[in-house]
Design a protein around this motif. Structure first.
Motif, PDB file in Angstrom:
ATOM      1  N   GLY A 129       0.807  -1.205   0.000  1.00 26.80           N
ATOM      2  CA  GLY A 129       0.000   0.000   0.000  1.00 26.80           C
ATOM      3  C   GLY A 129       0.843   1.258   0.000  1.00 26.80           C
ATOM      4  O   GLY A 129       1.814   1.366   0.750  1.00 26.80           O
ATOM      5  N   GLY A 130       0.469   2.215  -0.850  1.00 31.52           N
ATOM      6  CA  GLY A 130       1.191   3.482  -0.895  1.00 31.52           C
ATOM      7  C   GLY A 130       2.581   3.342  -1.488  1.00 31.52           C
ATOM      8  O   GLY A 130       2.855   2.451  -2.301  1.00 31.52           O
ATOM      9  N   LEU A 131       3.484   4.223  -1.078  1.00 29.83           N
ATOM     10  CA  LEU A 131       4.890   4.217  -1.499  1.00 29.83           C
ATOM     11  C   LEU A 131       5.039   4.237  -3.019  1.00 29.83           C
ATOM     12  O   LEU A 131       5.948   3.624  -3.579  1.00 29.83           O
ATOM     13  N   ALA A 132       4.149   4.948  -3.704  1.00 33.43           N
ATOM     14  CA  ALA A 132       4.185   4.960  -5.171  1.00 33.43           C
ATOM     15  C   ALA A 132       5.514   5.482  -5.692  1.00 33.43           C
ATOM     16  O   ALA A 132       6.119   4.881  -6.595  1.00 33.43           O
ATOM     17  N   ASP A 133       6.003   6.605  -5.144  1.00 32.97           N
ATOM     18  CA  ASP A 133       7.271   7.167  -5.613  1.00 32.97           C
ATOM     19  C   ASP A 133       8.437   6.233  -5.305  1.00 32.97           C
ATOM     20  O   ASP A 133       9.358   6.084  -6.112  1.00 32.97           O
ATOM     21  N   THR A 134       8.392   5.609  -4.126  1.00 29.23           N
ATOM     22  CA  THR A 134       9.463   4.686  -3.740  1.00 29.23           C
ATOM     23  C   THR A 134       9.498   3.480  -4.669  1.00 29.23           C
ATOM     24  O   THR A 134      10.573   3.059  -5.124  1.00 29.23           O
ATOM     25  N   LYS A 135       8.333   2.905  -4.952  1.00 23.78           N
ATOM     26  CA  LYS A 135       8.274   1.750  -5.852  1.00 23.78           C
ATOM     27  C   LYS A 135       8.762   2.127  -7.246  1.00 23.78           C
ATOM     28  O   LYS A 135       9.472   1.350  -7.892  1.00 23.78           O
ATOM     29  N   GLN A 136       8.400   3.311  -7.695  1.00 24.83           N
ATOM     30  CA  GLN A 136       8.842   3.752  -9.016  1.00 24.83           C
ATOM     31  C   GLN A 136      10.359   3.895  -9.053  1.00 24.83           C
ATOM     32  O   GLN A 136      11.021   3.507 -10.021  1.00 24.83           O
ATOM     33  N   GLU A 137      10.929   4.464  -7.982  1.00 26.16           N
ATOM     34  CA  GLU A 137      12.377   4.647  -7.919  1.00 26.16           C
ATOM     35  C   GLU A 137      13.100   3.305  -7.908  1.00 26.16           C
ATOM     36  O   GLU A 137      14.112   3.119  -8.590  1.00 26.16           O
ATOM     37  N   LEU A 138      12.572   2.344  -7.139  1.00 26.02           N
ATOM     38  CA  LEU A 138      13.191   1.024  -7.087  1.00 26.02           C
ATOM     39  C   LEU A 138      13.091   0.311  -8.435  1.00 26.02           C
ATOM     40  O   LEU A 138      14.044  -0.335  -8.882  1.00 26.02           O
ATOM     41  N   LYS A 139      11.949   0.416  -9.083  1.00 28.43           N
ATOM     42  CA  LYS A 139      11.777  -0.217 -10.395  1.00 28.43           C
ATOM     43  C   LYS A 139      12.753   0.366 -11.407  1.00 28.43           C
ATOM     44  O   LYS A 139      13.341  -0.362 -12.218  1.00 28.43           O
ATOM     45  N   GLY A 165      14.294   3.822   7.332  1.00 31.45           N
ATOM     46  CA  GLY A 165      13.087   4.507   7.754  1.00 31.45           C
ATOM     47  C   GLY A 165      12.560   3.911   9.040  1.00 31.45           C
ATOM     48  O   GLY A 165      13.147   2.982   9.611  1.00 31.45           O
ATOM     49  N   PRO A 166      11.439   4.425   9.539  1.00 32.21           N
ATOM     50  CA  PRO A 166      10.875   3.931  10.799  1.00 32.21           C
ATOM     51  C   PRO A 166      10.524   2.448  10.715  1.00 32.21           C
ATOM     52  O   PRO A 166      10.305   1.914   9.617  1.00 32.21           O
ATOM     53  N   PRO A 167      10.448   1.757  11.846  1.00 31.75           N
ATOM     54  CA  PRO A 167      10.046   0.338  11.836  1.00 31.75           C
ATOM     55  C   PRO A 167       8.644   0.174  11.254  1.00 31.75           C
ATOM     56  O   PRO A 167       7.761   1.011  11.461  1.00 31.75           O
ATOM     57  N   GLY A 168       8.458  -0.925  10.522  1.00 30.85           N
ATOM     58  CA  GLY A 168       7.126  -1.278  10.045  1.00 30.85           C
ATOM     59  C   GLY A 168       6.632  -0.523   8.836  1.00 30.85           C
ATOM     60  O   GLY A 168       5.438  -0.534   8.540  1.00 30.85           O
ATOM     61  N   THR A 169       7.534   0.128   8.093  1.00 32.90           N
ATOM     62  CA  THR A 169       7.091   0.923   6.950  1.00 32.90           C
ATOM     63  C   THR A 169       7.115   0.160   5.630  1.00 32.90           C
ATOM     64  O   THR A 169       6.763   0.719   4.592  1.00 32.90           O
ATOM     65  N   PRO A 304      -3.235   9.245   1.653  1.00 36.00           N
ATOM     66  CA  PRO A 304      -3.686   8.304   0.614  1.00 36.00           C
ATOM     67  C   PRO A 304      -3.128   6.897   0.815  1.00 36.00           C
ATOM     68  O   PRO A 304      -3.817   5.901   0.580  1.00 36.00           O
ATOM     69  N   ALA A 305      -1.866   6.827   1.267  1.00 40.31           N
ATOM     70  CA  ALA A 305      -1.252   5.516   1.487  1.00 40.31           C
ATOM     71  C   ALA A 305      -1.940   4.781   2.634  1.00 40.31           C
ATOM     72  O   ALA A 305      -2.166   3.568   2.565  1.00 40.31           O
ATOM     73  N   ARG A 306      -2.261   5.514   3.704  1.00 43.78           N
ATOM     74  CA  ARG A 306      -2.937   4.864   4.832  1.00 43.78           C
ATOM     75  C   ARG A 306      -4.306   4.336   4.396  1.00 43.78           C
ATOM     76  O   ARG A 306      -4.719   3.245   4.807  1.00 43.78           O
ATOM     77  N   ARG A 307      -4.997   5.096   3.573  1.00 44.04           N
ATOM     78  CA  ARG A 307      -6.295   4.630   3.089  1.00 44.04           C
ATOM     79  C   ARG A 307      -6.136   3.353   2.270  1.00 44.04           C
ATOM     80  O   ARG A 307      -6.928   2.414   2.401  1.00 44.04           O
ATOM     81  N   GLU A 308      -5.110   3.308   1.431  1.00 46.48           N
ATOM     82  CA  GLU A 308      -4.876   2.123   0.613  1.00 46.48           C
ATOM     83  C   GLU A 308      -4.510   0.909   1.467  1.00 46.48           C
ATOM     84  O   GLU A 308      -4.964  -0.205   1.218  1.00 46.48           O
TER      85      GLU A 308
END
Length: 413
Positions: A129-139, A165-169, A304-308
């Motif tokens: 859920g969320g982390l759209a920019d992070t996933k794009q950067e990793l891809k 980053g913080p635990p559990g992210t 938005p990420a929390r909602r997802e």
């Protein structure tokens, strides 16, 4: 410093214990093990890093247990004259990075331990859920690493990623998704080696450096592979303060050598990606940071990420919700992905218990009664979520969040 003295004394007594054991002097060996434990206990008390202190206390427990088992270990040594030491009681040995790594170059016990770390990842990007920019950067980074280079052009890729980053992210989930994305040409899954550095240091003390070498040897053999090492700060957190033991320094040195070896000896078609995860990036020293050009902050989820994430754990699992998820997302500001999962479980479990109070009595009557019962559910109300919020609270403070961003800015300047 008292800490350095106690660590040195503990190491010296442990070596003397091994030498005495090899000479069949069990009384002296036991005495030296007890002294090693005594000095390491004092070192653990003086160690400021809580995780490192606990690792040393765990080592103390192992030393005391070994002292009790010396007669048993001696008997085992007599039965196996070709190897005077058992798996758990070998002395630390240096481990050079493997070159080309034939299967025979890895001890069978080490190979078995390494292969037990292999996980077949089925995690997809959509499950995070969320982390759209992070996933794009990793891809993008992954694609640049694997793509063919234009003829005559030398392009740098990335094979080492630092996720912090913080635990559990979601650092472990991201690593698993990367592993799932690195497919073999025949469609088979890549190998995902999932290991916690703290576990390697405590469970395989004395074999840790050899385990790191074996890990990368097997990873090259099974390419494409992803090596994911979690809690890496437990290895380097106190290096600058002189709190590392010889074994910890050896593991770090071996790890750095393996990374350098991959860069220098990588062959066409062999892909081994290394992903480190840490909750305390500021504790990593320059030797580590310099080898991980791709440093990616995995932040707490935004609205938005929390909602997802809530949608993944509630609506997509079939639960009906009377209130808008957006409102629930607003009340969970500051929660990590893991805390949102725990929050969702608290809500659903409380509702299920409330609606199915008769289940214990049915079990008392017999298994047939329980098997014939259908679990009752009801829509989740705003009050359900408000009760759960009282029990599940976010652990990461705004000050800690700011520290992650400040550290990111400091290493990218």
């Amino acid at each position: 410093m008292a800490l350095e003295f106690n660590l040195k004394q503990s190491e010296d007594y442990e070596k003397q214990a091994f030498d005495a054991f090899s000479a069949s002097d069990l009384k002296k060996s036991q005495y030296c093990l007890m002294k090693a434990a005594e000095y390491l206990t004092e070192a653990a008390k003086e160690t400021k890093d809580g995780q490192l202190s606990e690792l040393r206390r765990e080592k103390v427990r192992k030393l005391l247990d070994k002292a009790k088992r010396l007669p048993e270990l001696a008997e085992q040594a007599k039965q196996k004259p070709s190897s005077k030491q058992t798996k758990d009681d070998k002395a630390p040995t240096s481990a050079a990075p493997s070159d080309g790594a034939s299967k025979s170059s890895v001890d069978a016990e080490i190979r078995g331990t390494v292969e037990s770390l292999i996980h077949v990842s089925k995690v997809t990007w959509d499950e995070i859920g969320g982390l759209a920019d992070t996933k794009q950067e990793l891809k993008y980074a992954l694609g640049m690493t694997l793509a063919k280079r234009p003829a005559g052009v030398s392009l740098a890729g990335w094979s080492n990623f630092l996720l912090y980053g913080p635990p559990g992210t979601g650092k472990t989930l991201l690593a698993a998704a990367i592993s799932n994305a690195v497919k073999r040409q025949d469609g088979g899954s890549s190998c995902f080696f999932n290991a916690k550095i703290a576990g390697i240091l405590s469970k395989y003390f004395g074999e840790s450096a050899k385990l790191i070498t074996g890990l990368y040897t097997v990873a090259r053999e099974k390419s494409p592979a992803v090596v994911f090492l979690d809690e890496f700060e437990s290895l380097t957190a106190s290096r600058d303060r002189g709190e590392q033991t010889g074994a910890e320094r050896q593991v770090l040195s071996t790890f750095l050598s393996e990374l350098d070896g991959l860069d220098k000896k990588g062959t066409e078609g062999v892909y081994v990606l290394t992903i480190l995860a840490t909750n305390r990036p500021w504790d990593l020293d320059a030797a580590i940071l310099s080898r991980f050009e791709k440093k990616i902050l995995i932040p707490l989820p935004d609205l938005p990420a929390r909602r997802e994430i809530l949608d993944i754990h509630l609506a997509r699992k079939g639960f009906q919700i009377e209130t808008d998820l957006g409102k629930i997302a607003e009340m969970t500001d500051g929660y990590s992905g893991r805390e949102l999962e725990a929050f969702s479980k608290e809500v659903t479990n409380r509702m299920i218990v409330e609606m199915n109070m008769a289940i214990p009595e049915l079990v008392t009557k017999g298994i047939e009664q329980a098997m014939g019962y259908e679990i009752k559910l009801r829509p989740l109300s705003l009050a359900d979520f408000e009760r759960a919020r009282q029990k599940v609270q976010p652990a990461t403070t705004p000050a800690t969040v700011k520290r992650y961003h400040d550290w990111r800015d400091s290493v990218t300047r």
